[in-house]
Design a protein around this motif. Structure first.
Motif, PDB file in Angstrom:
ATOM      1  N   HIS A 127       0.861  -1.183   0.000  1.00 51.83           N
ATOM      2  CA  HIS A 127       0.000   0.000   0.000  1.00 51.83           C
ATOM      3  C   HIS A 127       0.889   1.221   0.000  1.00 51.83           C
ATOM      4  N   LEU A 128       0.569   2.185  -0.815  1.00 50.81           N
ATOM      5  CA  LEU A 128       1.318   3.435  -0.781  1.00 50.81           C
ATOM      6  C   LEU A 128       0.418   4.533  -0.246  1.00 50.81           C
ATOM      7  N   VAL A 129       0.907   5.279   0.743  1.00 48.48           N
ATOM      8  CA  VAL A 129       0.144   6.376   1.328  1.00 48.48           C
ATOM      9  C   VAL A 129       0.940   7.669   1.158  1.00 48.48           C
ATOM     10  N   LEU A 130       0.283   8.798   1.376  1.00 54.99           N
ATOM     11  CA  LEU A 130       0.926  10.101   1.168  1.00 54.99           C
ATOM     12  C   LEU A 130       1.150  10.775   2.514  1.00 54.99           C
ATOM     13  N   TRP A 131       2.374  11.187   2.763  1.00 51.60           N
ATOM     14  CA  TRP A 131       2.690  11.915   3.989  1.00 51.60           C
ATOM     15  C   TRP A 131       2.983  13.379   3.642  1.00 51.60           C
ATOM     16  N   PRO A 132       2.252  14.301   4.238  1.00 49.62           N
ATOM     17  CA  PRO A 132       2.514  15.718   3.981  1.00 49.62           C
ATOM     18  C   PRO A 132       3.602  16.236   4.911  1.00 49.62           C
ATOM     19  N   ALA A 172      10.805  18.677   8.839  1.00 50.87           N
ATOM     20  CA  ALA A 172      10.084  18.614  10.111  1.00 50.87           C
ATOM     21  C   ALA A 172       8.997  17.561   9.949  1.00 50.87           C
ATOM     22  N   ASP A 173       8.780  16.757  10.949  1.00 50.70           N
ATOM     23  CA  ASP A 173       7.797  15.662  10.938  1.00 50.70           C
ATOM     24  C   ASP A 173       8.334  14.392  10.297  1.00 50.70           C
ATOM     25  N   LEU A 174       9.273  14.508   9.384  1.00 49.93           N
ATOM     26  CA  LEU A 174       9.714  13.302   8.686  1.00 49.93           C
ATOM     27  C   LEU A 174      10.391  12.347   9.656  1.00 49.93           C
ATOM     28  N   ARG A 175      11.239  12.893  10.538  1.00 53.28           N
ATOM     29  CA  ARG A 175      11.954  12.045  11.484  1.00 53.28           C
ATOM     30  C   ARG A 175      10.959  11.286  12.358  1.00 53.28           C
ATOM     31  N   LEU A 199       7.791  10.536  11.723  1.00 59.54           N
ATOM     32  CA  LEU A 199       7.023   9.535  10.981  1.00 59.54           C
ATOM     33  C   LEU A 199       7.870   8.311  10.663  1.00 59.54           C
ATOM     34  N   VAL A 200       9.096   8.491  10.190  1.00 59.51           N
ATOM     35  CA  VAL A 200       9.895   7.295   9.886  1.00 59.51           C
ATOM     36  C   VAL A 200      10.308   6.593  11.180  1.00 59.51           C
ATOM     37  N   GLY A 201      10.484   7.365  12.243  1.00 59.06           N
ATOM     38  CA  GLY A 201      10.888   6.769  13.517  1.00 59.06           C
ATOM     39  C   GLY A 201       9.839   5.831  14.079  1.00 59.06           C
ATOM     40  N   GLN A 202       8.594   6.028  13.713  1.00 58.67           N
ATOM     41  CA  GLN A 202       7.542   5.155  14.217  1.00 58.67           C
ATOM     42  C   GLN A 202       7.523   3.808  13.507  1.00 58.67           C
ATOM     43  N   GLY A 203       8.320   3.685  12.464  1.00 56.34           N
ATOM     44  CA  GLY A 203       8.380   2.399  11.775  1.00 56.34           C
ATOM     45  C   GLY A 203       7.095   2.031  11.072  1.00 56.34           C
ATOM     46  N   LEU A 204       6.314   3.027  10.689  1.00 55.48           N
ATOM     47  CA  LEU A 204       5.004   2.734  10.115  1.00 55.48           C
ATOM     48  C   LEU A 204       5.040   2.552   8.608  1.00 55.48           C
ATOM     49  N   ALA A 205       6.184   2.759   7.994  1.00 55.56           N
ATOM     50  CA  ALA A 205       6.323   2.477   6.562  1.00 55.56           C
ATOM     51  C   ALA A 205       7.641   1.759   6.348  1.00 55.56           C
ATOM     52  N   ASP A 206       7.646   0.883   5.356  1.00 55.43           N
ATOM     53  CA  ASP A 206       8.877   0.139   5.068  1.00 55.43           C
ATOM     54  C   ASP A 206       9.882   0.982   4.305  1.00 55.43           C
ATOM     55  N   GLY A 207       9.385   1.975   3.580  1.00 55.14           N
ATOM     56  CA  GLY A 207      10.282   2.788   2.774  1.00 55.14           C
ATOM     57  C   GLY A 207       9.565   4.025   2.283  1.00 55.14           C
ATOM     58  N   VAL A 208      10.322   4.932   1.678  1.00 50.89           N
ATOM     59  CA  VAL A 208       9.811   6.253   1.334  1.00 50.89           C
ATOM     60  C   VAL A 208      10.128   6.593  -0.125  1.00 50.89           C
ATOM     61  N   VAL A 209       9.144   7.143  -0.823  1.00 52.26           N
ATOM     62  CA  VAL A 209       9.381   7.793  -2.115  1.00 52.26           C
ATOM     63  C   VAL A 209       9.374   9.288  -1.843  1.00 52.26           C
ATOM     64  N   LEU A 210      10.503   9.922  -2.050  1.00 52.86           N
ATOM     65  CA  LEU A 210      10.640  11.348  -1.729  1.00 52.86           C
ATOM     66  C   LEU A 210      10.388  12.166  -2.992  1.00 52.86           C
ATOM     67  N   ILE A 252      17.968  12.806   7.049  1.00 51.91           N
ATOM     68  CA  ILE A 252      17.062  12.147   8.005  1.00 51.91           C
ATOM     69  C   ILE A 252      16.806  10.703   7.580  1.00 51.91           C
ATOM     70  N   LEU A 253      16.578  10.497   6.291  1.00 49.77           N
ATOM     71  CA  LEU A 253      16.318   9.132   5.810  1.00 49.77           C
ATOM     72  C   LEU A 253      17.566   8.264   5.963  1.00 49.77           C
ATOM     73  N   GLN A 254      18.720   8.847   5.724  1.00 51.50           N
ATOM     74  CA  GLN A 254      19.959   8.061   5.842  1.00 51.50           C
ATOM     75  C   GLN A 254      20.277   7.741   7.297  1.00 51.50           C
ATOM     76  N   GLU A 255      20.110   8.750   8.169  1.00 47.37           N
ATOM     77  CA  GLU A 255      20.396   8.517   9.598  1.00 47.37           C
ATOM     78  C   GLU A 255      19.481   7.449  10.196  1.00 47.37           C
ATOM     79  N   THR A 256      18.244   7.397   9.720  1.00 48.32           N
ATOM     80  CA  THR A 256      17.297   6.440  10.289  1.00 48.32           C
ATOM     81  C   THR A 256      17.295   5.127   9.503  1.00 48.32           C
ATOM     82  N   SER A 257      18.243   4.986   8.552  1.00 55.08           N
ATOM     83  CA  SER A 257      18.345   3.767   7.736  1.00 55.08           C
ATOM     84  C   SER A 257      17.028   3.420   7.060  1.00 55.08           C
ATOM     85  N   THR A 258      16.321   4.448   6.610  1.00 54.33           N
ATOM     86  CA  THR A 258      15.056   4.224   5.908  1.00 54.33           C
ATOM     87  C   THR A 258      15.329   4.008   4.420  1.00 54.33           C
ATOM     88  N   PRO A 259      14.907   2.890   3.855  1.00 55.56           N
ATOM     89  CA  PRO A 259      15.056   2.727   2.403  1.00 55.56           C
ATOM     90  C   PRO A 259      14.268   3.821   1.666  1.00 55.56           C
TER      91      PRO A 259
END
Lengths: 309, 309
Positions: free
Chosen positions: A94-99, A105-108, A110-121, A133-140
Motif C-alpha cells: 500500500h502506498l500512502v501520502l505523507w505531507p 520537520a515531521d519526517l523524522r 514519521l519514519v521513527g515510528q516504523g510505520l512504513a517500510d520505505g519512502v518515495v521522496l 534524516i532518511l539516511q540517519e534512520t536507515s530508511t530505504p
C-alpha cells in the motif's frame, strides 16, 4: 495456536529473548534469532499483523513524502501519487501520502515510528535536508527528482537535457529561430527542475533569453508580454504559466499534463510530463530495494511531444 | 532503563503477561493490567514508540481516505488534505492520505493493521460501502460529505441549499430571471453534491432547466451551447466545466477554488468552496472523538461569494 512460552521452550531460550526478537527491543545474536524463528515455524506460532510488522519492521506500507503544506498538490503530483499507489498495489504494497514540510520537520517522527517500510521522496531539492534524516534512520528510499550529487542514490527523474533538446528541435522544424524560455520562480533556486531546465536551455539555445515566472496564468502572461518582438516562440517550464502565456504567444509547454492541456482555451501542442511513468518506476525501484536487490540503475525519462488535436 | 523482567517481578506476574499487555496479543484482566502499568510507571519502564502504539492501539496518525485511483486529486481535494494535515499538526497528530477505492477494497486491510487512530472519509456516496467497513472494525471516523441518512454520524459538508439560494439571489440581483444549472455527470447518481445541488436548484429556481456535464472545460462549453437563448445566466456545479462555459455565457460557478478561478481567461465572480474549512473541521471533529467527546454536531457550511476583482 502455540504460545510464546512454547516457542521459548522449543528454542531453549527465555520468554524475554523471544520477546526481544518479536519486538526488536534488544539485539539478539543471529544464531539465537534463527533458532527462535525455526521454533516459531515448527510450532506454527503466528504473531498478529501489527506485532509482526513491529518485529520485522515491515508493514508493507510505502510512504510518498510530499510537501503539501508548502506546495499545492498539482496535476503532476496527483499523477505521481496515483501511479505510484497503483504500482504498489500490483506488488502487494500500500502506498500512502505523507505531507511533510520541505525542511523535513515531521519526517523524522514519521519514519521513527516504523510505520512504513520505505519512502518515495518527491519535490527533491538540490541540497535536501530530508535525505540526511532518511539516511540517519536507515530508511530505504527512492527519489522522484535528484539532488545536486545523486551518485549512489536510487532515483528517477525527468531527462531535462533531452526534453529541452526535443522542444527546441520541434520549434526549429516549425521555422522558429528566436526562442525564449519562461522559467520558474527564481526564489526556488534550489529546485532541480528549474535549475536543470535553464542550464539545458542556456547550453542548447542560440541567443538565449530567460524570463522568470510564478506558476500561474497571470504570471505567465505577464512574462510573455515582457519578451522583445523578435522572439517568435517560447518554451514554458510551468504548466499554469504556459496557459497564460499561450494567450499571447506561440508557446511550447515543457512539462504539462493532459488535464492541464485540456484547460487551454485553444488546442495546444505540448511536451507531456512523464509523471505517471516516474511514479511507477520509483515505486518499483523502492520495492526492489526492500526485497534486497542492489540499488537500481537510475531512470531519466524525457517528456514526450503531444501534437495539438 | 528497567527491563520487562523487572516489571514482571514488581507486578508479581509472568513476563508473558507483561508481554500480553505490551503487545495486546491476549486479554488481560483490568486489575492485572493496572498492576503492570503501575509497575512500569514506578520503574520508569519506557516502551519504544511502536510498541507503545501497538499496545494502546494509538499511533497519533489520522488517515484521510480518498479514492485517488477513481477520482483525480483536484484542487478541492488538495485543499481538504492540506488544511486537514495542518489542523492535525496543530493538535499533535499526523494526517496522511490513503488512496482507497470507492468500493472500499484495501480499506479493511489498512484499518485492520491498526496504523491509524481514525479516518476522515472523503468523496462520500449516498450509499457508501466504506462506512460498513469502518463500523465493523470500530474505526473512529468523520465524513467530509454525508450519506443519504447521516443521522448519528460525525460529518461536515457543504450546505448545498444555502449555496444555491445565495447563487440564485445574486444573479436575481443582477437582473437575471432565466437561470439554468449545468450539473454533474449523471453517471455519478449516488454522489451527494450532485444530487443535493440539483434538488436545491429544482426547489428554488423558477422554470428550472438542468443540463449535465462532465468536469472538463470542453464538456462545460458544450453544455452551455445546448442551452436555449432565453437563458441569460447559468449556475455551474463543476469548476472545470465552469471555465469552459464561461467562454460563452454569464456563469456563476457554485463550488470553485481560487486556484481554479485564476485559470479563467476573464475575471470571474464565483462561489468559493469552503474546502479548507471543511478539512479543518473534519479533523478537529475526529480528534474530539478520539479524545472521548460525544459525536460532535455536524457542520454544514455554504460556499461564499467572491466578486470578480
Amino acid at each position: 495456536m502455540a504460545t510464546m512460552r512454547e516457542v521459548a521452550e522449543r528454542a531453549g531460550v527465555s520468554i524475554a529473548t523471544v520477546s526481544f526478537v518479536l519486538n526488536g527491543t534488544k539485539p539478539v545474536s543471529p544464531a539465537t534469532r534463527a533458532r527462535i524463528e525455526a521454533a516459531m515455524a515448527e510450532l506454527g506460532y503466528r504473531r498478529n499483523v501489527v506485532a509482526r510488522a513491529l518485529a520485522r519492521r515491515r508493514t508493507n506500507i510505502l510512504a510518498m513524502v510530499y510537501p503539501a503544506l508548502d506546495h499545492r498538490i498539482g496535476s503532476a503530483a496527483a499523477e505521481f501519487f496515483t501511479s505510484a499507489a497503483d504500482a504498489a498495489r500490483t506488488l502487494d504494497y500500500h502506498l500512502v501520502l505523507w505531507p511533510v514540510g520541505s525542511d523535513g520537520a515531521d519526517l523524522r517522527e514519521l519514519v521513527g515510528q516504523g510505520l512504513a517500510d520505505g519512502v518515495v521522496l518527491t519535490e527533491v531539492q538540490l541540497h535536501d535536508p530530508r535525505l540526511a534524516i532518511l539516511q540517519e534512520t536507515s530508511t530505504p528510499f527512492t527519489l522522484i527528482g535528484r539532488t545536486a550529487e545523486p551518485g549512489g542514490l536510487s532515483y528517477v527523474d525527468i531527462d531535462f537535457d533531452a526534453t529541452v533538446d526535443l522542444a527546441l528541435q520541434h520549434l526549429h522544424d516549425q521555422g522558429h529561430r528566436d526562442i525564449a524560455l519562461i522559467s520558474g520562480d527564481p526564489r526556488f533556486e534550489d529546485y532541480g527542475p528549474y535549475v536543470r531546465t535553464e542550464a539545458a536551455y542556456l547550453r542548447l539555445a542560440k541567443d538565449p533569453l530567460v524570463v522568470p515566472s510564478a506558476n500561474t496564468p497571470a504570471s505567465g502572461k505577464a512574462a510573455a508580454s515582457r519578451l522583445p518582438d523578435h522572439i517568435t516562440a517560447v518554451l514554458v517550464l510551468n504548466e499554469y504559466a504556459a496557459l497564460g502565456a499561450a494567450s499571447t504567444r506561440t508557446v511550447l509547454p515543457l512539462l504539462m499534463t493532459p488535464e492541464t492541456a485540456a484547460l487551454s482555451t485553444t488546442p495546444l501542442t505540448y511536451l507531456r510530463t512523464p509523471a505517471a511513468e516516474l511514479g511507477r518506476l520509483a515505486t518499483q525501484a523502492l520495492i526492489q530495494q526492500l526485497q534486497g536487490a542492489p540499488t537500481p540503475t537510475p531512470h531519466l525519462l524525457p517528456a514526450t511531444l503531444q501534437e495539438r488535436p
